[in-house]
Design a protein around this motif. Structure first.
Motif, PDB file in Angstrom:
ATOM      1  N   ALA A   1       1.245  -1.475  -0.108  1.00 21.25           N
ATOM      2  CA  ALA A   1      -0.082   0.091  -0.336  1.00 21.25           C
ATOM      3  C   ALA A   1       0.569   0.939   0.033  1.00 21.25           C
ATOM      4  N   ASN A   2       0.214   2.568  -0.755  1.00 25.95           N
ATOM      5  CA  ASN A   2       1.142   3.833  -0.965  1.00 25.95           C
ATOM      6  C   ASN A   2       0.099   4.691   0.331  1.00 25.95           C
ATOM      7  N   LEU A   3       0.206   5.094   0.983  1.00 26.94           N
ATOM      8  CA  LEU A   3      -0.735   6.294   1.116  1.00 26.94           C
ATOM      9  C   LEU A   3      -0.309   8.029   0.669  1.00 26.94           C
ATOM     10  N   GLU A   4       0.501   7.840  -0.058  1.00 27.86           N
ATOM     11  CA  GLU A   4       0.456   9.044  -0.506  1.00 27.86           C
ATOM     12  C   GLU A   4      -0.243  10.241   0.474  1.00 27.86           C
ATOM     13  N   ALA A   5       0.060  10.189   1.220  1.00 27.84           N
ATOM     14  CA  ALA A   5       0.412  11.170   2.797  1.00 27.84           C
ATOM     15  C   ALA A   5       1.573  12.052   2.279  1.00 27.84           C
ATOM     16  N   GLY A   6       2.438  12.295   1.842  1.00 29.51           N
ATOM     17  CA  GLY A   6       3.194  13.638   1.825  1.00 29.51           C
ATOM     18  C   GLY A   6       2.978  14.921   1.382  1.00 29.51           C
ATOM     19  N   GLY A   7       3.564  16.239   1.059  1.00 28.16           N
ATOM     20  CA  GLY A   7       3.293  17.271   1.330  1.00 28.16           C
ATOM     21  C   GLY A   7       2.760  18.150   2.521  1.00 28.16           C
ATOM     22  N   GLY A   8       2.964  19.411   2.132  1.00 30.09           N
ATOM     23  CA  GLY A   8       2.019  19.694   3.517  1.00 30.09           C
ATOM     24  C   GLY A   8       2.921  20.589   4.305  1.00 30.09           C
ATOM     25  N   SER A   9       2.550  20.889   5.393  1.00 34.28           N
ATOM     26  CA  SER A   9       3.615  21.207   6.967  1.00 34.28           C
ATOM     27  C   SER A   9       2.951  19.922   7.953  1.00 34.28           C
TER      28      SER A   9
END
Length: 369
Positions: free
Chosen positions: A63-71
Motif C-alpha cells: 500500500a502507498n498512502l500517498e500522504a506526503g506534502g504540506g506542513s
C-alpha cells in the motif's frame, strides 16, 4: 503472525530491507509469519523509488498512502487518517516502525489507538535537541512503543532512564549496517567519477540539508567558503538536497573544484563515500556508514543522536560555527584523524535477531492466551 512494516522516507527503506529478507528466510524455514509493507508516501519520487527498491531488493509496497506534502501538522494528520483506514481494512498483530521520521510517530499513534502492539527499530537514540522534528518523533514514538530494538548501549541507557523495563528492550544492532554490508560488493561508480577523473582518497563528499546550516544565507555562505578554502583544492562532490539547491542559487557560490550533482542511488552514493578522503555532512545516517567503512567524517552539527559514531567510530562533531572547519581539516591533512572502530553488533545480522525476537514474543503471547 502478521506484521505491518512502515516506511515513509528513503532512509527507512534501508532499515526495512533486511527485515523483509529476514522474514522471508523464516517463511522458507516453515515459520508462519507474514508481512504487509506500507509506504506512507511521506517522501516519494516514482523514478528514484523504483530504482531504490530494485537496488535493495525491496518488493513493491502493498500500500502507498500517498500522504506526503504540506506542513508538519498536515503531513502527520494525512498519514494518521490514511493509516487508520489501512489497519482497519488489513488487521495485523504488530506494527513495526523504523527510525525517526514523521511516519514513524504518526503510525505508532494510530496503532496504539487501535490497541495494536508497536515495535520501534532504532529506539532510544536521542540528540537532546528538541528543535529538531526528528527528536520530537523519537520521544513520542518511544513513549508508547511496546518493544524497543536498539542500536547501542547508549540507547539502552536512554530508555532505562525513561523507566522502560528491561523485558521490553532488545539490543540487536543496526539494520542500516545490515544493508550496507550486504550491498557493499555491489557499489558502483557514478558517471561523474570518470567525467571528473576522480581518484580514491583524493576527494571529499559533502552533504548539507539541515535548516541550521542552509536556511540562513550568511552562515551558509561562510560554511561553504571555509570548506572551499580549506580542502586544498581537492574535488568536493556535493549531491544537492532541494533545500540546499535554492540557497546555492541565491548565494551564487561556485568553485572549479565544487562538483554539484543530483541526488544519487544508494549504490552510487555509497561508492563515493567508501573511497572519499573524508565526508563533510550534517546527516545522522551517513555517520554510521562512514564509521563502518572507516572513512573520516566531519559532522556540522552541535549534537548527535548517534554518539557511538564519535566515541567509537570515525566521526567528529565539528559544530555549526564555520571557524571550526579549518582546524578540523588541518588535522585531517596532517594524517592525525582517529582510525575508529565498529560498534558492538553492527555485524550485518541485526534483522535476523529482530525477527527472531518477534517470533518468540508472539509465541509467548499465544501461550498466555
Amino acid at each position: 503472525m502478521t506484521i505491518t512494516l512502515i516506511a515513509g522516507a528513503r532512509p527507512n527503506f534501508m532499515k526495512i530491507a533486511p527485515i523483509i529478507e529476514a522474514i522471508q528466510n523464516q517463511q522458507k524455514s516453515g515459520i508462519d509469519i507474514q508481512y504487509r509493507l506500507v509506504h506512507t508516501g511521506q517522501h516519494y519520487d516514482k523514478k528514484m523509488s523504483h530504482d531504490f527498491f530494485e537496488q535493495l531488493g525491496i518488493p513493491e509496497p502493498d500500500a502507498n498512502l500517498e500522504a506526503g506534502g504540506g506542513s508538519q501538522a498536515e503531513q502527520t494528520a494525512n498519514i494518521m487518517i490514511r493509516f487508520e483506514k489501512e489497519l482497519l481494512e488489513n488487521p495485523t498483530n504488530l506494527v513495526l516502525v523504523v527510525g525517526d521520521v514523521t511516519s514513524t510517530m504518526a503510525c505508532s499513534i494510530v496503532a496504539k489507538k487501535l490497541n495494536i502492539k508497536v515495535a520501534h527499530v532504532e529506539a532510544g537514540i536521542r540528540s537532546g535537541d528538541r528543535s529538531m522534528p526528528e527528536e520530537i518523533n523519537r520521544l513520542v514514538t518511544d513513549s508508547i512503543t511496546d518493544y524497543f530494538f536498539t542500536t547501542s548501549e547508549m540507547a539502552n541507557v536512554n530508555l532505562r532512564n525513561n523507566d522502560i523495563s528491561e523485558e521490553q528492550i532488545f539490543f540487536v544492532g543496526n539494520t542500516m549496517i545490515d544493508t550496507l554490508l550486504k550491498q557493499m560488493p555491489r557499489f558502483k561508480a557514478p558517471k561523474l567519477w570518470d567525467a571528473n577523473n576522480l581518484k580514491s582518497k583524493n576527494y571529499f563528499v559533502l552533504t548539507l540539508h539541515r535548516p541550521a546550516n542552509v536556511d540562513n544565507e550568511t552562515s551558509f555562505k561562510q560554511l561553504m567558503e571555509e570548506i572551499l578554502v580549506n580542502t586544498q583544492g581537492l574535488p568536493i562532490l556535493f549531491p544537492v538536497h532541494p533545500r540546499t539547491a535554492k540557497m546555492l542559487e541565491k548565494t551564487g557560490i561556485s568553485s572549479p573544484n565544487l562538483i554539484l550533482a543530483e541526488p544519487m542511488s544508494y549504490l552510487e552514493f555509497n561508492y563515493l563515500v567508501k573511497y572519499a578522503k573524508a565526508v563533510i555532512t550534517d546527516s545522522g545516517g551517513i555517520t554510521e556508514e562512514t564509521t563502518v567503512m572507516g572513512v573520516p567524517c566531519l559532522t556540522l552539527r552541535d549534537n548527535t543522536e548517534r554518539p557511538e559514531t564519535c566515541t567509537i567510530g570515525t566521526n567528529e562533531l565539528i559544530g555549526t560555527n564555520p571557524e571550526n572547519i579549518r582546524p578540523a581539516l588541518e588535522k585531517l591533512f596532517k594524517g592525525e584523524w582517529k582510525k575508529g572502530g565498529i560498534p558492538e553488533l553492527w555485524d550485518g545480522k541485526t534483522a535476523d535477531r529482530i525477527v527472531q525476537h518477534l517470533i518468540e514474543l508472539f509465541i509467548e503471547q499465544q501461550q498466555e492466551v
